[in-house]
Motif scaffolding. Sequence first.
Motif, PDB file in Angstrom:
ATOM      1  N   VAL A   1       3.494  -3.846   3.613  1.00  9.97           N
ATOM      2  CA  VAL A   1       4.644  -3.113   3.081  1.00  9.97           C
ATOM      3  C   VAL A   1       4.252  -1.854   2.051  1.00  9.97           C
ATOM      4  N   HIS A   2       4.859  -0.799   2.330  1.00 10.55           N
ATOM      5  CA  HIS A   2       4.555   0.584   1.692  1.00 10.55           C
ATOM      6  C   HIS A   2       5.841   1.389   1.388  1.00 10.55           C
ATOM      7  N   CYS A   3       5.369   2.313   0.520  1.00 10.23           N
ATOM      8  CA  CYS A   3       6.442   3.695   0.457  1.00 10.23           C
ATOM      9  C   CYS A   3       5.142   4.482  -0.018  1.00 10.23           C
ATOM     10  N   ALA A   4       5.629   5.692  -0.736  1.00  7.56           N
ATOM     11  CA  ALA A   4       4.775   6.704  -0.872  1.00  7.56           C
ATOM     12  C   ALA A   4       3.505   6.441  -1.677  1.00  7.56           C
ATOM     13  N   VAL A   5       3.634   5.806  -2.819  1.00  6.37           N
ATOM     14  CA  VAL A   5       2.551   5.323  -3.764  1.00  6.37           C
ATOM     15  C   VAL A   5       2.061   4.157  -3.559  1.00  6.37           C
ATOM     16  N   GLY A   6       3.049   3.018  -3.022  1.00  2.00           N
ATOM     17  CA  GLY A   6       2.862   1.422  -3.253  1.00  2.00           C
ATOM     18  C   GLY A   6       3.081   1.010  -4.606  1.00  2.00           C
ATOM     19  N   VAL A   7       3.690   1.544  -5.519  1.00  2.00           N
ATOM     20  CA  VAL A   7       3.745   0.927  -6.815  1.00  2.00           C
ATOM     21  C   VAL A   7       5.256   0.673  -7.356  1.00  2.00           C
ATOM     22  N   SER A   8       6.312   1.350  -6.720  1.00  2.00           N
ATOM     23  CA  SER A   8       7.600   1.233  -7.307  1.00  2.00           C
ATOM     24  C   SER A   8       8.575   0.640  -6.058  1.00  2.00           C
ATOM     25  N   ARG A   9       8.927   1.484  -5.110  1.00  2.00           N
ATOM     26  CA  ARG A   9      10.022   0.819  -3.972  1.00  2.00           C
ATOM     27  C   ARG A   9       9.270  -0.433  -3.207  1.00  2.00           C
TER      28      ARG A   9
ATOM     29  N   HIS B   1      11.405   4.741   4.211  1.00  2.00           N
ATOM     30  CA  HIS B   1      11.903   5.371   5.834  1.00  2.00           C
ATOM     31  C   HIS B   1      12.504   6.619   5.621  1.00  2.00           C
ATOM     32  N   GLY B   2      12.024   7.422   6.460  1.00  2.00           N
ATOM     33  CA  GLY B   2      12.886   8.867   6.596  1.00  2.00           C
ATOM     34  C   GLY B   2      12.437   9.704   5.719  1.00  2.00           C
ATOM     35  N   LYS B   3      11.604   9.467   4.629  1.00  2.00           N
ATOM     36  CA  LYS B   3      11.308  10.445   3.482  1.00  2.00           C
ATOM     37  C   LYS B   3      10.325  11.319   4.029  1.00  2.00           C
ATOM     38  N   MET B   4      10.214  12.530   3.600  1.00  2.00           N
ATOM     39  CA  MET B   4       9.247  13.752   3.976  1.00  2.00           C
ATOM     40  C   MET B   4       7.731  13.019   4.575  1.00  2.00           C
ATOM     41  N   CYS B   5       7.227  12.131   3.242  1.00  2.00           N
ATOM     42  CA  CYS B   5       5.793  11.766   3.446  1.00  2.00           C
ATOM     43  C   CYS B   5       5.774  10.343   3.866  1.00  2.00           C
TER      44      CYS B   5
ATOM     45  N   ALA C   1      14.802   4.266   1.226  1.00  2.00           N
ATOM     46  CA  ALA C   1      15.097   4.180  -0.458  1.00  2.00           C
ATOM     47  C   ALA C   1      14.544   5.449  -1.001  1.00  2.00           C
ATOM     48  N   ASN C   2      15.024   6.061  -2.130  1.00  2.00           N
ATOM     49  CA  ASN C   2      14.568   7.016  -2.950  1.00  2.00           C
ATOM     50  C   ASN C   2      13.937   6.305  -4.066  1.00  2.00           C
ATOM     51  N   ASP C   3      12.993   6.843  -4.848  1.00  2.00           N
ATOM     52  CA  ASP C   3      12.211   6.264  -6.073  1.00  2.00           C
ATOM     53  C   ASP C   3      12.907   6.847  -7.310  1.00  2.00           C
ATOM     54  N   LEU C   4      14.304   6.500  -7.339  1.00  2.00           N
ATOM     55  CA  LEU C   4      14.993   7.143  -8.731  1.00  2.00           C
ATOM     56  C   LEU C   4      15.561   5.964  -9.102  1.00  2.00           C
ATOM     57  N   PRO C   5      15.666   6.127 -10.501  1.00  2.00           N
ATOM     58  CA  PRO C   5      16.347   4.889 -11.145  1.00  2.00           C
ATOM     59  C   PRO C   5      17.739   4.613 -10.799  1.00  2.00           C
ATOM     60  N   GLY C   6      18.524   5.647 -10.306  1.00  2.00           N
ATOM     61  CA  GLY C   6      19.713   5.296  -9.969  1.00  2.00           C
ATOM     62  C   GLY C   6      20.058   5.040  -8.689  1.00  2.00           C
ATOM     63  N   PHE C   7      18.857   4.853  -7.762  1.00  2.00           N
ATOM     64  CA  PHE C   7      19.118   4.384  -6.373  1.00  2.00           C
ATOM     65  C   PHE C   7      19.289   2.968  -6.561  1.00  2.00           C
TER      66      PHE C   7
ATOM     67  N   GLY D   1       0.781  -1.270   0.026  1.00  2.00           N
ATOM     68  CA  GLY D   1       0.164  -0.199  -0.117  1.00  2.00           C
ATOM     69  C   GLY D   1       0.740   1.368  -0.112  1.00  2.00           C
ATOM     70  N   ASP D   2       0.042   2.417   0.224  1.00  2.00           N
ATOM     71  CA  ASP D   2       0.716   3.721   0.337  1.00  2.00           C
ATOM     72  C   ASP D   2       0.721   4.375   1.449  1.00  2.00           C
ATOM     73  N   MET D   3       1.500   5.637   1.585  1.00  2.00           N
ATOM     74  CA  MET D   3       1.676   6.205   2.551  1.00  2.00           C
ATOM     75  C   MET D   3       0.210   6.544   3.160  1.00  2.00           C
ATOM     76  N   PHE D   4      -0.868   6.920   2.576  1.00  2.00           N
ATOM     77  CA  PHE D   4      -1.810   7.423   3.290  1.00  2.00           C
ATOM     78  C   PHE D   4      -2.647   6.103   4.188  1.00  2.00           C
ATOM     79  N   MET D   5      -2.261   4.970   3.857  1.00  2.00           N
ATOM     80  CA  MET D   5      -2.513   3.599   4.748  1.00  2.00           C
ATOM     81  C   MET D   5      -1.557   3.719   5.654  1.00  2.00           C
TER      82      MET D   5
END
Length: 190
Positions: free
Chosen positions: A127-135, A72-76, A95-101, A48-52
Amino acid sequence: MADHASAVCDSHSAQSQTPSVKELEDILHSGKTSCNHVDEVWPNLFLGDMFMSHDRYALWKMGITHVLNAAHGKMCCKGSHDFYGTTVDYNGVPANDLPGFDLSPYFYPSAQFIHGALTSPGAKIFVHCAVGVSRSASLVLAYLMIYHHFSLVDAIKKVKENRWIFPNRGFLKQLRTLDMNLQKHSHSLE
């Protein structure tokens, strides 16, 4: 010299079984194109996402006992042990959601955390990140590949049965490498 040729053949056969990043993106574009704040993508494994992640009461009602925060530790996504309290086992991946990470150093420890949760009686993991689709999706895919011996394509298809996901290109490349390494390892055991 024969060993080198054999290694090249093994490497080539693993690569030929693992689709290109473009082919993976085509698979990701197919099927379900929306998702909820949280979806169960494997028994007792919720993505899921940060909202949840900020709704402790909803997580409690779902019976969540473990949280893996892939942002973890990201603003959102400010989750922590203190935020969830003593009833939830928390693990954070910065993790950063960047292709170079480089997310790959987190594949095995995150898979181990997920597996530990899912083998605990009555446990459920979110398991989540900001949007729940990449990281977070990438870490769930790695878990299915490492512990359930799914190919990358099969892992994607399994998760997509219940949630739209779209790991960034860098994460897809890292997951392809994991896929090829796991295939190579399974072939060497045969």
